[in-house]
Design a protein around this motif. Structure first.
Motif, mmCIF file in Angstrom:
data_model
loop_
_atom_site.group_PDB
_atom_site.id
_atom_site.type_symbol
_atom_site.label_atom_id
_atom_site.label_comp_id
_atom_site.label_asym_id
_atom_site.label_seq_id
_atom_site.Cartn_x
_atom_site.Cartn_y
_atom_site.Cartn_z
ATOM 1 N N GLY A 64 16.264 45.038 -21.277
ATOM 2 C CA GLY A 64 15.848 46.551 -21.045
ATOM 3 C C GLY A 64 14.906 46.506 -19.926
ATOM 4 N N PHE A 65 14.240 45.332 -19.509
ATOM 5 C CA PHE A 65 13.209 45.289 -18.619
ATOM 6 C C PHE A 65 13.476 45.476 -17.228
ATOM 7 N N ASP A 66 12.773 46.134 -16.430
ATOM 8 C CA ASP A 66 12.894 45.822 -14.952
ATOM 9 C C ASP A 66 13.305 44.381 -14.509
ATOM 10 N N ARG A 67 14.532 44.534 -13.832
ATOM 11 C CA ARG A 67 15.096 43.130 -13.384
ATOM 12 C C ARG A 67 13.881 42.433 -12.388
ATOM 13 N N LYS A 68 13.181 43.080 -11.543
ATOM 14 C CA LYS A 68 12.224 42.486 -10.542
ATOM 15 C C LYS A 68 11.333 41.782 -11.570
ATOM 16 N N LYS A 69 10.903 42.664 -12.369
ATOM 17 C CA LYS A 69 9.510 42.056 -13.201
ATOM 18 C C LYS A 69 9.941 40.938 -14.143
ATOM 19 N N VAL A 70 10.997 40.919 -14.581
ATOM 20 C CA VAL A 70 11.410 39.600 -15.368
ATOM 21 C C VAL A 70 11.612 38.363 -14.626
ATOM 22 N N MET A 71 12.273 38.574 -13.193
ATOM 23 C CA MET A 71 12.099 37.561 -12.459
ATOM 24 C C MET A 71 10.793 37.045 -11.968
ATOM 25 N N LEU A 72 10.040 37.933 -11.663
ATOM 26 C CA LEU A 72 8.531 37.602 -11.477
ATOM 27 C C LEU A 72 7.958 36.652 -12.370
ATOM 28 N N THR A 73 8.114 37.393 -13.806
ATOM 29 C CA THR A 73 7.458 36.868 -14.922
ATOM 30 C C THR A 73 7.842 35.377 -15.208
ATOM 31 N N ALA A 74 9.270 35.137 -15.015
ATOM 32 C CA ALA A 74 9.652 33.972 -15.093
ATOM 33 C C ALA A 74 9.269 32.812 -14.153
ATOM 34 N N ILE A 75 9.288 33.105 -13.114
ATOM 35 C CA ILE A 75 8.819 32.340 -11.950
ATOM 36 C C ILE A 75 7.491 32.204 -12.405
ATOM 37 N N PHE A 76 6.683 33.001 -12.380
ATOM 38 C CA PHE A 76 5.087 32.732 -12.736
ATOM 39 C C PHE A 76 4.925 31.726 -13.694
ATOM 40 N N ILE A 77 5.593 31.680 -14.890
ATOM 41 C CA ILE A 77 5.421 30.591 -15.807
ATOM 42 C C ILE A 77 5.816 29.420 -15.311
ATOM 43 N N PHE A 78 6.928 29.339 -14.467
ATOM 44 C CA PHE A 78 7.020 27.961 -13.897
ATOM 45 C C PHE A 78 5.843 27.474 -13.046
ATOM 46 N N LEU A 79 5.449 28.551 -12.319
ATOM 47 C CA LEU A 79 4.271 28.219 -11.605
ATOM 48 C C LEU A 79 2.958 27.617 -12.212
ATOM 49 N N VAL A 80 2.922 28.321 -13.355
ATOM 50 C CA VAL A 80 1.655 27.799 -14.508
ATOM 51 C C VAL A 80 2.220 26.340 -14.950
ATOM 52 N N LEU A 104 12.364 31.022 -20.678
ATOM 53 C CA LEU A 104 12.688 32.050 -19.747
ATOM 54 C C LEU A 104 13.807 31.864 -18.627
ATOM 55 N N GLN A 105 13.835 30.279 -18.687
ATOM 56 C CA GLN A 105 14.906 29.900 -17.743
ATOM 57 C C GLN A 105 16.196 30.507 -17.654
ATOM 58 N N PRO A 106 16.945 30.646 -18.842
ATOM 59 C CA PRO A 106 18.209 31.224 -19.204
ATOM 60 C C PRO A 106 18.048 32.861 -18.759
ATOM 61 N N VAL A 107 16.794 33.567 -19.091
ATOM 62 C CA VAL A 107 16.662 34.951 -18.675
ATOM 63 C C VAL A 107 16.490 35.086 -17.072
ATOM 64 N N TYR A 108 15.922 33.991 -16.268
ATOM 65 C CA TYR A 108 15.912 34.194 -15.256
ATOM 66 C C TYR A 108 17.245 34.275 -14.514
ATOM 67 N N ILE A 109 18.133 33.073 -14.928
ATOM 68 C CA ILE A 109 19.246 32.774 -14.418
ATOM 69 C C ILE A 109 20.299 34.152 -14.571
ATOM 70 N N ALA A 110 20.403 34.559 -15.632
ATOM 71 C CA ALA A 110 21.148 35.771 -16.040
ATOM 72 C C ALA A 110 20.648 36.867 -15.347
ATOM 73 N N THR A 111 19.490 37.151 -15.019
ATOM 74 C CA THR A 111 19.061 38.157 -14.366
ATOM 75 C C THR A 111 19.188 38.082 -12.786
ATOM 76 N N ALA A 112 19.145 36.789 -12.194
ATOM 77 C CA ALA A 112 19.388 36.757 -10.926
ATOM 78 C C ALA A 112 20.818 36.867 -10.565
ATOM 79 N N LEU A 113 21.740 36.350 -11.387
ATOM 80 C CA LEU A 113 23.110 36.597 -11.126
ATOM 81 C C LEU A 113 23.443 38.296 -11.326
ATOM 82 N N SER A 114 22.890 38.685 -12.224
ATOM 83 C CA SER A 114 23.105 40.267 -12.285
ATOM 84 C C SER A 114 22.743 41.037 -10.992
#
Length: 393
Positions: A64-80, A104-114
């Protein structure tokens, strides 16, 4: 717009570099922390296990969250993860920061594809998905070996710095290129969970699991197999990995084009490699030229496996694309775990030269699931329209 798909692929590059970049430095990590290699291997297996167990639930929560924010959050965790790991923290902390992005890896993949398919038409969906998945093949031939190479020149901590840099580039691209993408109409959890009761989806999930298990029962021991069964030294093996990866990039592009025409036929075509490749590896014997040709074919037929598995599963549940894809990611990782485990057992009990025959066993099971889905779809079609004796392409 293809640029959204390319942004997704860039993020995928960061994700895969983080997940598989650890493989090349496990001996150095084990030596640094004075632990056994199998304990160091938890840094990889724990990552895959977390994905397998939590992926679908995390994707539902994030739906239900903004897809851009979801992708940013996921990659930020990978950066950390990359930054903290580069400081060689205590092993328990290294393990912790390795596990966190796995949620968050599956979340990123699913969101990026969407996001990628949301900007295209129905006819180009699979091609756009193939662009996103090309990040996997590109990572395996560029950033993953490069991170290992940098670690060999300096120390293993520098490998994580490479991962962090890739994550920064992906983070900036997402932030500056993607517009805000709020979810206009959130699907209920019930409507998404409903796909778990669909026979075609259940069978498609089993096909995904068996196909990935088939490939990884041998691919996980790629270097060991070529070294012991084919007599190749480490330098030659590295060349083979490069050939494998380059061919894989091309294969993902071809698979995307083919999936746009017929999903089932494409899945069958690339799945045929689980039968053909082991047989050719056996008959190539000690002939180096023949082995190289087979490895090129292996790379071509193997590389789009995750793309084919996800597309095949999604095609049976298009009404819940993101949730279906998260399940594809989870069962794919479960397949990696099972295939690697069974392959390892065969190596210990029989020898590495026998691992390709396990690929055939799992491959036959995957073929069976495709035929079973065809049967279920035909039966459903006849129930709805008794005058129709065919199956929709």
């Amino acid at each position: 717009m293809k640029k959204y798909a390319y942004i997704g692929a860039l993020g995928f590059l960061a994700v895969i570099t983080t997940e598989f970049g650890i493989i090349g430095i496990l001996p150095q990590v084990a030596e640094h922390y004075h632990i056994s290699i199998d304990k160091a291997g938890y840094l990889l297996s724990a990552f895959a296990l977390v994905i397998a167990l939590t992926g679908p639930f995390m994707t539902l929560l994030a739906s239900g969250f903004d897809r851009k924010k979801v992708m940013l959050t996921a990659i930020f965790i990978f950066l950390v993860t990359g930054v903290v790991s580069s400081f060689s923290p205590p092993f328990w902390l290294l393990m912790l920061v390795r596990i966190l992005p796995a949620f968050l890896q599956p979340v990123y993949i699913a969101t990026a594809l969407s996001v990628a398919v949301s900007q295209g038409n129905k006819q180009s969906e699979n091609e756009l998905m193939s662009i996103v998945f090309s990040g996997v093949a590109i990572a395996m031939v560029t950033t993953v070996p490069f991170a290992t190479y940098i670690a060999s020149l300096f120390s293993w901590e520098y490998s994580f710095m490479v991962q962090a840099i890739i994550s920064v580039v992906a983070l900036l691209a997402i932030y500056f290129v993607l517009p805000p993408m709020p979810v206009k109409e959130k699907k209920s959890y019930g409507s998404q969970l409903k796909i778990l009761t669909k026979p075609t989806f259940i069978v498609s999930t089993a096909m995904n699991f068996f196909m990935i298990s088939a490939w990884f029962s041998t691919y996980s021991y790629f270097a060991d197999y070529l070294n012991k069964a084919k007599g190749m030294d480490s330098t030659m093996v590295s060349y083979m990995l490069f050939v494998f990866g380059i061919i894989g990039v091309l294969a993902n592009w071809v698979a995307g084009k083919m999936l746009n025409k017929n999903i089932t036929s494409t899945a069958l075509f690339f799945l045929s490699g689980t039968i053909i490749v082991p047989i050719l590896l056996h008959f190539s014997g000690g002939n180096t030229v023949a082995t190289i040709v087979v490895i090129a074919l292996w790379g071509f037929l193997y590389s789009p496996s995750f793309l084919n598995a996800s597309t095949y599963m999604i095609s049976s549940a298009p009404e819940a694309m993101e949730f279906a894809n998260s399940l594809a990611t989870s069962f794919g990782n479960l397949g990696v775990t099972v295939g690697t485990t069974v392959g390892g057992w065969i190596i210990v009990s029989k020898g590495v030269q026998f691992t390709p025959w396990i690929t055939i066993v799992f491959g036959v099971l995957a073929f069976t699931m495709i035929l079973l889905r065809q049967y279920v779809e035909r039966k459903e079609l006849l129930r709805v329209d008794p005058t129709n004796v065919g199956i929709q392409p």
